[in-house]
Design an enzyme around this catalytic site. Structure first.
Site, mmCIF file in Angstrom:
data_model
loop_
_atom_site.group_PDB
_atom_site.id
_atom_site.type_symbol
_atom_site.label_atom_id
_atom_site.label_comp_id
_atom_site.label_asym_id
_atom_site.label_seq_id
_atom_site.Cartn_x
_atom_site.Cartn_y
_atom_site.Cartn_z
ATOM 1 N N GLY A 13 0.783 -1.237 0.000
ATOM 2 C CA GLY A 13 0.000 0.000 0.000
ATOM 3 C C GLY A 13 0.813 1.285 0.000
ATOM 4 N N ARG A 66 -14.836 -17.002 -9.605
ATOM 5 C CA ARG A 66 -14.299 -15.650 -9.795
ATOM 6 C C ARG A 66 -15.422 -14.667 -10.114
ATOM 7 N NH1 ARG A 66 -10.601 -14.592 -14.839
ATOM 8 N NH2 ARG A 66 -11.021 -12.382 -14.962
ATOM 9 N N MET A 91 -3.909 -7.396 -6.979
ATOM 10 C CA MET A 91 -3.252 -8.511 -7.641
ATOM 11 C C MET A 91 -4.216 -9.607 -8.129
ATOM 12 S SD MET A 91 -0.396 -7.108 -7.642
ATOM 13 C CE MET A 91 0.752 -8.285 -8.321
ATOM 14 N N LEU A 94 -9.613 -8.903 -12.805
ATOM 15 C CA LEU A 94 -11.030 -8.547 -12.655
ATOM 16 C C LEU A 94 -11.777 -8.916 -13.929
ATOM 17 C CD1 LEU A 94 -10.586 -5.105 -10.884
ATOM 18 C CD2 LEU A 94 -11.403 -7.243 -9.866
ATOM 19 N N ASN A 108 -5.908 1.670 -13.378
ATOM 20 C CA ASN A 108 -4.928 0.701 -12.888
ATOM 21 C C ASN A 108 -3.516 1.261 -12.994
ATOM 22 O OD1 ASN A 108 -3.914 -1.948 -12.103
ATOM 23 N ND2 ASN A 108 -3.317 -2.245 -14.248
ATOM 24 N N HIS A 110 0.354 0.117 -13.480
ATOM 25 C CA HIS A 110 1.125 -1.033 -13.983
ATOM 26 C C HIS A 110 2.604 -0.654 -13.968
ATOM 27 C CE1 HIS A 110 2.384 -4.407 -16.357
ATOM 28 N NE2 HIS A 110 2.646 -3.699 -17.432
ATOM 29 N N GLU A 148 -11.523 -6.802 -19.923
ATOM 30 C CA GLU A 148 -10.763 -7.828 -19.188
ATOM 31 C C GLU A 148 -9.291 -7.917 -19.595
ATOM 32 O OE1 GLU A 148 -12.743 -11.595 -19.481
ATOM 33 O OE2 GLU A 148 -14.380 -10.974 -18.177
ATOM 34 N N ASP A 151 -3.592 -5.379 -17.961
ATOM 35 C CA ASP A 151 -2.707 -4.218 -18.020
ATOM 36 C C ASP A 151 -2.750 -3.527 -19.386
ATOM 37 O OD1 ASP A 151 -1.848 -4.530 -15.327
ATOM 38 O OD2 ASP A 151 -0.493 -6.125 -15.947
ATOM 39 N N GLU A 180 6.386 5.526 -9.533
ATOM 40 C CA GLU A 180 4.956 5.184 -9.508
ATOM 41 C C GLU A 180 4.168 6.098 -8.577
ATOM 42 O OE1 GLU A 180 3.986 0.629 -10.334
ATOM 43 O OE2 GLU A 180 5.021 0.944 -8.445
HETATM 44 C C1 GAR Z 1 3.210 -1.573 -7.520
HETATM 45 O O1 GAR Z 1 4.509 -1.664 -8.040
HETATM 46 C C2 GAR Z 1 2.181 -1.777 -8.611
HETATM 47 O O2 GAR Z 1 2.543 -1.211 -9.843
HETATM 48 C C3 GAR Z 1 2.146 -3.272 -8.707
HETATM 49 O O3 GAR Z 1 2.173 -3.698 -7.360
HETATM 50 C C4 GAR Z 1 2.934 -2.765 -6.593
HETATM 51 C C5 GAR Z 1 2.125 -2.371 -5.379
HETATM 52 O O4 GAR Z 1 2.902 -1.649 -4.469
HETATM 53 N N1 GAR Z 1 0.951 -3.715 -9.368
HETATM 54 C C6 GAR Z 1 0.931 -4.737 -10.190
HETATM 55 O O5 GAR Z 1 1.921 -5.394 -10.474
HETATM 56 C C7 GAR Z 1 -0.429 -5.063 -10.762
HETATM 57 N N2 GAR Z 1 -0.314 -5.876 -11.932
HETATM 58 P P1 GAR Z 1 2.212 -1.012 -3.174
HETATM 59 O O6 GAR Z 1 1.347 -2.106 -2.541
HETATM 60 O O7 GAR Z 1 3.358 -0.647 -2.276
HETATM 61 O O8 GAR Z 1 1.406 0.166 -3.618
#
Ligand code: GAR
Length: 193
Positions: A13, A66, A91, A94, A108, A110, A148, A151, A180
């Protein structure tokens, strides 16, 4: 009017934290009205509680289909009537069942450039390619989730991040995560401010 955000997060998070910090300092004209996780142990839930934001754990039950989970999740999100649903380290894939019932645009984050390295472990895969001399840059992107596709979807913002064979995975990961945090907040500013 400030935007209402529901954030879906499965893990640490740190991106959620960047959003909450930007909201609380009025850099971002929005409020996180709920954080929902499919993982009861997610640090993201604790971050939400610490900030006084509603934290909801909605785990997939054993044997649950699902599409049934996605319907429950959509109903849970929809009760907060968000302007945007933000997948920040979400993760689970959806299905259309979620997207058709959620009633709000979904965006989203990515950790790679548009069209590249879809799915899990994108940072690790980019780094592995750099070590083999097959890649000198990766990146991060924020995009709408219209269907669907994994990414994929209309890009809201993206950033290139250099990677070299000399980078350790830890160094590169740190660089991606820092990029990010800024990218996601900037994208939400574009949408909400
Ligand atoms: C981030 O790097 C995000 O881009 C990735 O998970 C991490 C979450 O970090 N998401 C994916 O790979 C989704 N396909 P966080 O929990 O510290 O925000």
């Amino acid at each position: 009017m400030t935007g209402r955000l529901v954030v879906l997060a499965s893990g640490t998070g740190t991106n959620l934290q960047a959003i909450m910090d930007a909201c609380s300092t009025n850099v971002l004209a929005a409020d996180v009205v709920a954080v929902i996780s499919n993982n009861g142990d997610a640090r993201a839930l604790q971050r939400a509680r610490d900030a006084g934001i509603e934290a909801v754990c909605l785990e997939k039950e054993q044997g649950e289909l699902r599409r049934d989970y996605d319907t429950r999740l959509a109903a849970c999100v929809a009760q907060y009537v968000p302007d945007y649903v933000v997948l920040a380290g979400w993760m689970l894939l959806l299905s259309a069942n979620f997207l058709d019932h959620v009633g709000s645009p979904v965006i989203n984050l990515h950790p790679a450039l548009p069209g590249e390295l879809p799915g899990v472990n994108s940072i690790e895969r980019a780094h592995a390619e750099a070590v083999l001399g097959e890649r000198v840059r990766s990146g991060a992107m924020v995009h709408f989730v219209p269907d669907e596709g994994v990414d994929t979807g209309p890009v809201i913002a993206s950033v290139e991040i250099a990677v070299s064979a000399q980078d350790s995975l830890e160094e590169f990961t740190k660089r991606v995560h820092e990029a990010e945090h800024k990218l996601l907040v900037d994208a939400l500013i574009q949408l909400c401010n």
